[in-house]
Motif scaffolding. Structure first.
Motif, PDB file in Angstrom:
ATOM      1  N   ASN A 129      75.132  29.477  47.139  1.00 41.27           N
ATOM      2  CA  ASN A 129      76.067  29.410  48.261  1.00 41.27           C
ATOM      3  C   ASN A 129      77.492  29.057  47.856  1.00 41.27           C
ATOM      4  OD1 ASN A 129      74.031  30.022  50.143  1.00 41.27           O
ATOM      5  ND2 ASN A 129      73.405  27.864  50.244  1.00 41.27           N
ATOM      6  N   ASP A 130      77.671  28.322  46.742  1.00 41.90           N
ATOM      7  CA  ASP A 130      79.022  27.885  46.384  1.00 41.90           C
ATOM      8  C   ASP A 130      79.492  28.429  45.041  1.00 41.90           C
ATOM      9  OD1 ASP A 130      77.418  26.399  44.711  1.00 41.90           O
ATOM     10  OD2 ASP A 130      78.234  24.445  45.291  1.00 41.90           O
ATOM     11  N   ARG A 131      78.777  29.389  44.493  1.00 43.80           N
ATOM     12  CA  ARG A 131      79.105  29.906  43.162  1.00 43.80           C
ATOM     13  C   ARG A 131      80.466  30.593  43.105  1.00 43.80           C
ATOM     14  NH1 ARG A 131      77.107  35.505  43.241  1.00 43.80           N
ATOM     15  NH2 ARG A 131      76.592  35.557  41.013  1.00 43.80           N
ATOM     16  N   VAL A 132      80.828  31.345  44.155  1.00 43.42           N
ATOM     17  CA  VAL A 132      82.114  32.042  44.139  1.00 43.42           C
ATOM     18  C   VAL A 132      83.264  31.043  44.212  1.00 43.42           C
ATOM     19  CG1 VAL A 132      83.593  33.695  45.337  1.00 43.42           C
ATOM     20  CG2 VAL A 132      81.137  34.146  45.133  1.00 43.42           C
ATOM     21  N   GLU A 133      83.175  30.115  45.135  1.00 45.78           N
ATOM     22  CA  GLU A 133      84.221  29.100  45.279  1.00 45.78           C
ATOM     23  C   GLU A 133      84.358  28.269  44.002  1.00 45.78           C
ATOM     24  OE1 GLU A 133      85.246  25.179  48.071  1.00 45.78           O
ATOM     25  OE2 GLU A 133      83.493  26.441  48.489  1.00 45.78           O
ATOM     26  N   ASN A 162      86.116  41.790  41.365  1.00 42.71           N
ATOM     27  CA  ASN A 162      86.817  40.512  41.249  1.00 42.71           C
ATOM     28  C   ASN A 162      85.955  39.375  41.785  1.00 42.71           C
ATOM     29  OD1 ASN A 162      88.965  41.817  40.142  1.00 42.71           O
ATOM     30  ND2 ASN A 162      90.362  41.503  41.854  1.00 42.71           N
ATOM     31  N   LYS A 163      85.244  39.650  42.868  1.00 43.89           N
ATOM     32  CA  LYS A 163      84.349  38.623  43.412  1.00 43.89           C
ATOM     33  C   LYS A 163      83.234  38.308  42.422  1.00 43.89           C
ATOM     34  CE  LYS A 163      81.705  37.444  47.573  1.00 43.89           C
ATOM     35  NZ  LYS A 163      81.275  37.903  48.912  1.00 43.89           N
ATOM     36  N   TRP A 164      82.720  39.337  41.746  1.00 42.10           N
ATOM     37  CA  TRP A 164      81.693  39.094  40.740  1.00 42.10           C
ATOM     38  C   TRP A 164      82.239  38.297  39.563  1.00 42.10           C
ATOM     39  CZ3 TRP A 164      79.489  44.772  40.507  1.00 42.10           C
ATOM     40  CH2 TRP A 164      78.713  45.004  41.661  1.00 42.10           C
ATOM     41  N   LEU A 165      83.473  38.597  39.180  1.00 41.66           N
ATOM     42  CA  LEU A 165      84.082  37.832  38.083  1.00 41.66           C
ATOM     43  C   LEU A 165      84.136  36.346  38.424  1.00 41.66           C
ATOM     44  CD1 LEU A 165      86.928  40.224  36.924  1.00 41.66           C
ATOM     45  CD2 LEU A 165      85.212  39.196  35.425  1.00 41.66           C
ATOM     46  N   SER A 166      84.518  36.042  39.663  1.00 47.02           N
ATOM     47  CA  SER A 166      84.570  34.644  40.084  1.00 47.02           C
ATOM     48  C   SER A 166      83.177  34.042  40.206  1.00 47.02           C
ATOM     49  CB  SER A 166      85.313  34.507  41.421  1.00 47.02           C
ATOM     50  OG  SER A 166      86.669  34.860  41.301  1.00 47.02           O
ATOM     51  N   GLY A 167      82.290  34.733  40.925  1.00 49.06           N
ATOM     52  CA  GLY A 167      80.988  34.167  41.238  1.00 49.06           C
ATOM     53  C   GLY A 167      79.987  34.250  40.107  1.00 49.06           C
ATOM     54  N   ASN A 168      80.013  35.356  39.360  1.00 50.09           N
ATOM     55  CA  ASN A 168      79.038  35.540  38.286  1.00 50.09           C
ATOM     56  C   ASN A 168      79.582  35.047  36.944  1.00 50.09           C
ATOM     57  OD1 ASN A 168      78.013  38.088  36.146  1.00 50.09           O
ATOM     58  ND2 ASN A 168      76.562  36.623  36.993  1.00 50.09           N
ATOM     59  N   CYS A 169      80.665  35.660  36.464  1.00 48.18           N
ATOM     60  CA  CYS A 169      81.179  35.320  35.134  1.00 48.18           C
ATOM     61  C   CYS A 169      81.524  33.833  35.032  1.00 48.18           C
ATOM     62  CB  CYS A 169      82.397  36.176  34.812  1.00 48.18           C
ATOM     63  SG  CYS A 169      83.054  35.899  33.147  1.00 48.18           S
ATOM     64  N   GLY A 171      81.280  31.446  37.928  1.00 45.97           N
ATOM     65  CA  GLY A 171      80.414  30.608  38.741  1.00 45.97           C
ATOM     66  C   GLY A 171      79.040  30.395  38.125  1.00 45.97           C
ATOM     67  N   ASP A 172      78.392  31.472  37.714  1.00 46.21           N
ATOM     68  CA  ASP A 172      77.037  31.365  37.180  1.00 46.21           C
ATOM     69  C   ASP A 172      76.995  30.761  35.781  1.00 46.21           C
ATOM     70  OD1 ASP A 172      75.890  32.426  39.448  1.00 46.21           O
ATOM     71  OD2 ASP A 172      75.784  34.478  38.667  1.00 46.21           O
ATOM     72  N   TYR A 173      78.047  30.974  34.980  1.00 49.58           N
ATOM     73  CA  TYR A 173      78.009  30.551  33.578  1.00 49.58           C
ATOM     74  C   TYR A 173      78.879  29.326  33.289  1.00 49.58           C
ATOM     75  CZ  TYR A 173      75.701  35.038  32.875  1.00 49.58           C
ATOM     76  OH  TYR A 173      74.836  36.104  32.950  1.00 49.58           O
ATOM     77  N   TYR A 174      80.154  29.398  33.627  1.00 49.35           N
ATOM     78  CA  TYR A 174      81.088  28.341  33.209  1.00 49.35           C
ATOM     79  C   TYR A 174      80.838  27.008  33.918  1.00 49.35           C
ATOM     80  CZ  TYR A 174      84.289  31.173  30.354  1.00 49.35           C
ATOM     81  OH  TYR A 174      84.842  31.950  29.360  1.00 49.35           O
TER      82      TYR A 174
END
Length: 248
Positions: A129-133, A162-169, A171-174
């Motif tokens: 729910n908060d990965r993108v933010e 761009n949303k995937w870059l924020s949420g996945n690259c 959000g999910d990893y860093y």
């Protein structure tokens, strides 16, 4: 061969490739003197950081056999299984699962052989729910205030990326524990330098490294330690990208 390089080379290849001493003695001599003695003695980069950089570079250049052979040595150098796994996970965002999958399998087998219990403890700090933010905030922290609103920016037809870059690259990893942000940006720099063909992104991440404390001198040390593993052309490209990033 100096005693230092002989000791390192022996520890690295004794189990899987000891025959190199017999089949390629001249190569073993001059390569190990360079890679395991001359290069490490060039600067004051600590062994833990050097080992993280080399492992990341091997992932970037697809050196899976040497990566696997180096894991026991890496553990001896106080690189933890969690750090190794976090590095492999993060590499997926920059190389894709097609190139990272063999490293994940190799690490799992090596850790099992070493008696490491799998799965390792979880390192997640966010939810779906908060990965993108959370990811966008990290982009701001690493790259600067211009990244605010990045997840909703760009042309409509490609805005989802761009949303995937924020949420996945990011959000999910860093957002995961196991590696700090300076270490994560350093290994990203190594992934990009080692795979080549990513110079715009390499310049961007060189600048990001400098912004969070991995200055130009540090990045040059990292590149220097990676030269035996990725070769001169990609190392020289990385040096140029660092200089370009410094100008920016």
């Amino acid at each position: 061969m100096t005693e230092k390089s002989k000791e390192y080379f022996s520890g690295l290849f004794s189990e899987n490739d000891g025959s190199l001493f017999g089949t390629d003695p001249e190569f073993t001599d001059f390569f190990s003197r360079f890679a395991f003695d001359e290069v490490p003695n060039q600067d004051d980069l600590d062994t833990h950081t050097r080992t993280l950089a080399i492992l990341a570079a091997l992932i970037g250049c697809q050196g899976v056999e040497l990566f696997r052979d180096m894991l026991p040595e890496a553990i001896d150098y106080k690189v933890t299984p969690v750090e190794v796994k976090e590095m492999i996970y993060q590499a997926t965002a920059y190389l894709g699962i097609g190139r990272v999958y063999p490293f994940l399998r190799a690490a799992n087998k090596e850790f099992t052989d070493l008696g490491v219990k799998l799965p390792l403890p979880g390192q997640a700090t966010i939810t779906a729910n908060d990965r993108v933010e959370a990811g966008e905030q990290l982009q701001v922290d690493i790259f600067g205030e211009q990244m605010k609103g990045f997840a909703e920016s760009g042309p409509e037809e490609s805005r989802h990326i761009n949303k995937w870059l924020s949420g996945n690259c990011f959000g999910d990893y860093y957002t995961r524990t196991g590696l700090d942000q300076r270490e994560r940006e350093m290994i990203t720099f190594c992934f990009l330098a080692a795979q080549g063909g990513c110079e715009p992104q390499l310049i961007s991440h060189a600048a990001a490294n400098m912004r969070i404390g991995n200055d130009k001198a540090f990045l040059i040390k990292v590149i220097s330690q990676c030269i035996p593993y990725i070769g001169y052309p990609r190392s020289l490209n990385a040096l140029r990208c660092v200089s370009e990033a410094e100008k920016e």
